[in-house]
Design a protein around this motif. Sequence first.
Motif, PDB file in Angstrom:
ATOM      1  N   VAL A 121       0.849  -1.198   0.000  1.00 11.33           N
ATOM      2  CA  VAL A 121       0.000   0.000   0.000  1.00 11.33           C
ATOM      3  C   VAL A 121       0.884   1.247   0.000  1.00 11.33           C
ATOM      4  N   PRO A 122       0.697   2.149  -0.962  1.00 12.96           N
ATOM      5  CA  PRO A 122       1.534   3.354  -1.031  1.00 12.96           C
ATOM      6  C   PRO A 122       1.343   4.275   0.181  1.00 12.96           C
ATOM      7  N   THR A 123       2.301   5.173   0.360  1.00 13.79           N
ATOM      8  CA  THR A 123       2.273   6.125   1.463  1.00 13.79           C
ATOM      9  C   THR A 123       1.016   6.991   1.402  1.00 13.79           C
ATOM     10  N   LYS A 124       0.408   7.208   2.572  1.00 11.60           N
ATOM     11  CA  LYS A 124      -0.767   8.065   2.734  1.00 11.60           C
ATOM     12  C   LYS A 124      -1.966   7.592   1.917  1.00 11.60           C
ATOM     13  N   GLN A 125      -2.052   6.291   1.700  1.00 15.79           N
ATOM     14  CA  GLN A 125      -3.204   5.724   1.024  1.00 15.79           C
ATOM     15  C   GLN A 125      -3.755   4.566   1.846  1.00 15.79           C
ATOM     16  N   ILE A 126      -5.003   4.226   1.603  1.00 16.40           N
ATOM     17  CA  ILE A 126      -5.572   3.018   2.190  1.00 16.40           C
ATOM     18  C   ILE A 126      -6.107   2.156   1.056  1.00 16.40           C
ATOM     19  N   LEU A 127      -6.076   0.855   1.278  1.00 14.42           N
ATOM     20  CA  LEU A 127      -6.544  -0.099   0.286  1.00 14.42           C
ATOM     21  C   LEU A 127      -7.859  -0.682   0.781  1.00 14.42           C
ATOM     22  N   LEU A 128      -8.910  -0.536  -0.002  1.00 10.64           N
ATOM     23  CA  LEU A 128     -10.211  -1.088   0.337  1.00 10.64           C
ATOM     24  C   LEU A 128     -10.409  -2.375  -0.456  1.00 10.64           C
ATOM     25  N   VAL A 129     -10.620  -3.474   0.236  1.00  8.28           N
ATOM     26  CA  VAL A 129     -10.803  -4.779  -0.405  1.00  8.28           C
ATOM     27  C   VAL A 129     -12.285  -5.132  -0.358  1.00  8.28           C
ATOM     28  N   ARG A 130     -12.848  -5.405  -1.540  1.00  7.95           N
ATOM     29  CA  ARG A 130     -14.285  -5.637  -1.652  1.00  7.95           C
ATOM     30  C   ARG A 130     -14.586  -7.064  -2.088  1.00  7.95           C
ATOM     31  N   ALA A 182     -19.568  -2.927  -4.165  1.00  5.69           N
ATOM     32  CA  ALA A 182     -19.609  -4.235  -3.517  1.00  5.69           C
ATOM     33  C   ALA A 182     -19.304  -4.089  -2.023  1.00  5.69           C
ATOM     34  N   PRO A 183     -19.784  -5.015  -1.196  1.00  8.57           N
ATOM     35  CA  PRO A 183     -19.532  -4.946   0.241  1.00  8.57           C
ATOM     36  C   PRO A 183     -18.036  -4.938   0.563  1.00  8.57           C
ATOM     37  N   LEU A 184     -17.696  -4.217   1.621  1.00  8.08           N
ATOM     38  CA  LEU A 184     -16.299  -4.080   2.043  1.00  8.08           C
ATOM     39  C   LEU A 184     -15.874  -5.284   2.874  1.00  8.08           C
ATOM     40  N   LEU A 185     -14.738  -5.878   2.535  1.00 11.76           N
ATOM     41  CA  LEU A 185     -14.197  -7.015   3.277  1.00 11.76           C
ATOM     42  C   LEU A 185     -13.073  -6.624   4.226  1.00 11.76           C
ATOM     43  N   ALA A 186     -12.255  -5.633   3.819  1.00 12.09           N
ATOM     44  CA  ALA A 186     -11.084  -5.291   4.626  1.00 12.09           C
ATOM     45  C   ALA A 186     -10.536  -3.938   4.214  1.00 12.09           C
ATOM     46  N   ARG A 187      -9.760  -3.346   5.125  1.00 12.56           N
ATOM     47  CA  ARG A 187      -9.012  -2.119   4.847  1.00 12.56           C
ATOM     48  C   ARG A 187      -7.565  -2.338   5.270  1.00 12.56           C
ATOM     49  N   PHE A 188      -6.650  -1.723   4.540  1.00 13.26           N
ATOM     50  CA  PHE A 188      -5.235  -1.815   4.893  1.00 13.26           C
ATOM     51  C   PHE A 188      -4.597  -0.442   4.753  1.00 13.26           C
ATOM     52  N   GLY A 189      -3.745  -0.101   5.720  1.00  7.21           N
ATOM     53  CA  GLY A 189      -3.055   1.178   5.699  1.00  7.21           C
ATOM     54  C   GLY A 189      -1.726   1.098   4.982  1.00  7.21           C
ATOM     55  N   GLU A 190      -1.078   2.234   4.862  1.00  9.12           N
ATOM     56  CA  GLU A 190       0.182   2.331   4.121  1.00  9.12           C
ATOM     57  C   GLU A 190       1.232   1.371   4.658  1.00  9.12           C
ATOM     58  N   GLY A 191       2.015   0.824   3.725  1.00  4.69           N
ATOM     59  CA  GLY A 191       3.098  -0.080   4.094  1.00  4.69           C
ATOM     60  C   GLY A 191       2.699  -1.536   4.224  1.00  4.69           C
ATOM     61  N   ARG A 192       1.390  -1.826   4.297  1.00  2.00           N
ATOM     62  CA  ARG A 192       0.963  -3.223   4.402  1.00  2.00           C
ATOM     63  C   ARG A 192       1.149  -3.911   3.051  1.00  2.00           C
TER      64      ARG A 192
END
Length: 381
Positions: free
Chosen positions: A57-66, A73-83
């Motif tokens: 995951v890039p700096t200052k971004q979040i990744l939304l997994v659907r 689509a329904p949200l399954l997970a979120r991940f912060g930068e560096g994950r």
Amino acid sequence: MNLPAETQTVSRPTRPPAPRPTTQMMIGCFAIPLLVAVSLGVVFMMVRANASASLTVPTKQILLVRLAPDETAPLLARFGEGRSLKITGRTSDWRWLEVELWDDQRGWTLRPLDILVWQLRAPETTPTPADAQAVSVTPVAEEMITIPAATFTMGSPPGIGEDDERPAHLVKLAAFELDRTEVTVGQYWQCVAAGACAAPTADSSADEPHYLNDPIFDNHPVVNVPWLEASHYCAWRGKRLPTEAEWELAAGWDAERGAKLQWPWGNEAASGPVNVGDTSLGKAAAVGSQAADKSPLGVLDMGGNVSEWVFDWYKVDYYSVADETNPIGPTNRRGEGTGRVVRGGSFVDSLEQARIANRGHQAEEYGYPSVGFRCARDNDF
């Protein structure tokens, strides 16, 4: 014999014939582009050979997994930068990437625009209907309680509590407002998505490795947030962290009795379950779910669940020099303050540690799995 100078013949070197124009054109039109193409091909092959099957995951971004490659689509997970996530597939246009989650789950996320296609390696995958559906959580409403102006005795008398709780002293506070519950995971991720807060420092809680990722915990208190990011969140909401004195007043002041209680629920052990001491769940619970943990002013979870950051720097003997009116704690100059104050008990604490007057402190640059926060606001009405 020698010939007269005027009759001597001077021999000149012979030059090779100049290339015909057609030869030069052939070299320019075919050989050079061929060399360039070969060079680019070699570079491309090297890049592809080093393409990654994981996504960071890039700096200052979040990744939304659907659940599906669809932004609705329904949200399954979120991940912060560096994950980092393992890529297991992609759509034909590379717009969506299939990633591996936990418990054999997979989901879909939009490819971050600053990660180019040639940097990744993934097979084209046809989305299939998911076997499991995402769990829908109704968000906790953000509600504030008005705390009336009051003068109360802050700290503990001799024979009760720790040395840093003494001397007990009168404090006069102006009216203010305080969040009814601790800030939740779901609420905090909104701040991260807006770019006003950094992602939590770790994804796990005391017992759950995906506590900050899985939306099923959206109504639980956010943890692993350093003091500064907690302050950023409150500012983003148009609020601030409460002072130590404000927190103590809201947690235990009983206006009807005109006295401060030992715990938010009274001066004896709680009549119902609270998430601290002998009745601890051993983990954080959804905010407001422990009905007995309620202060006389209606604020929830101030005795247990998770401890909470407040505004003040910590100083062990601060009470001997504290201001009487609206104190904000010591300065951090010349080592006067050591870390930031943490108030309230948590699921890892004893009942004694959950006393309203008990003071804790932690290094402000770290997040902790049993420390959350709530916000306050001046009452200007």
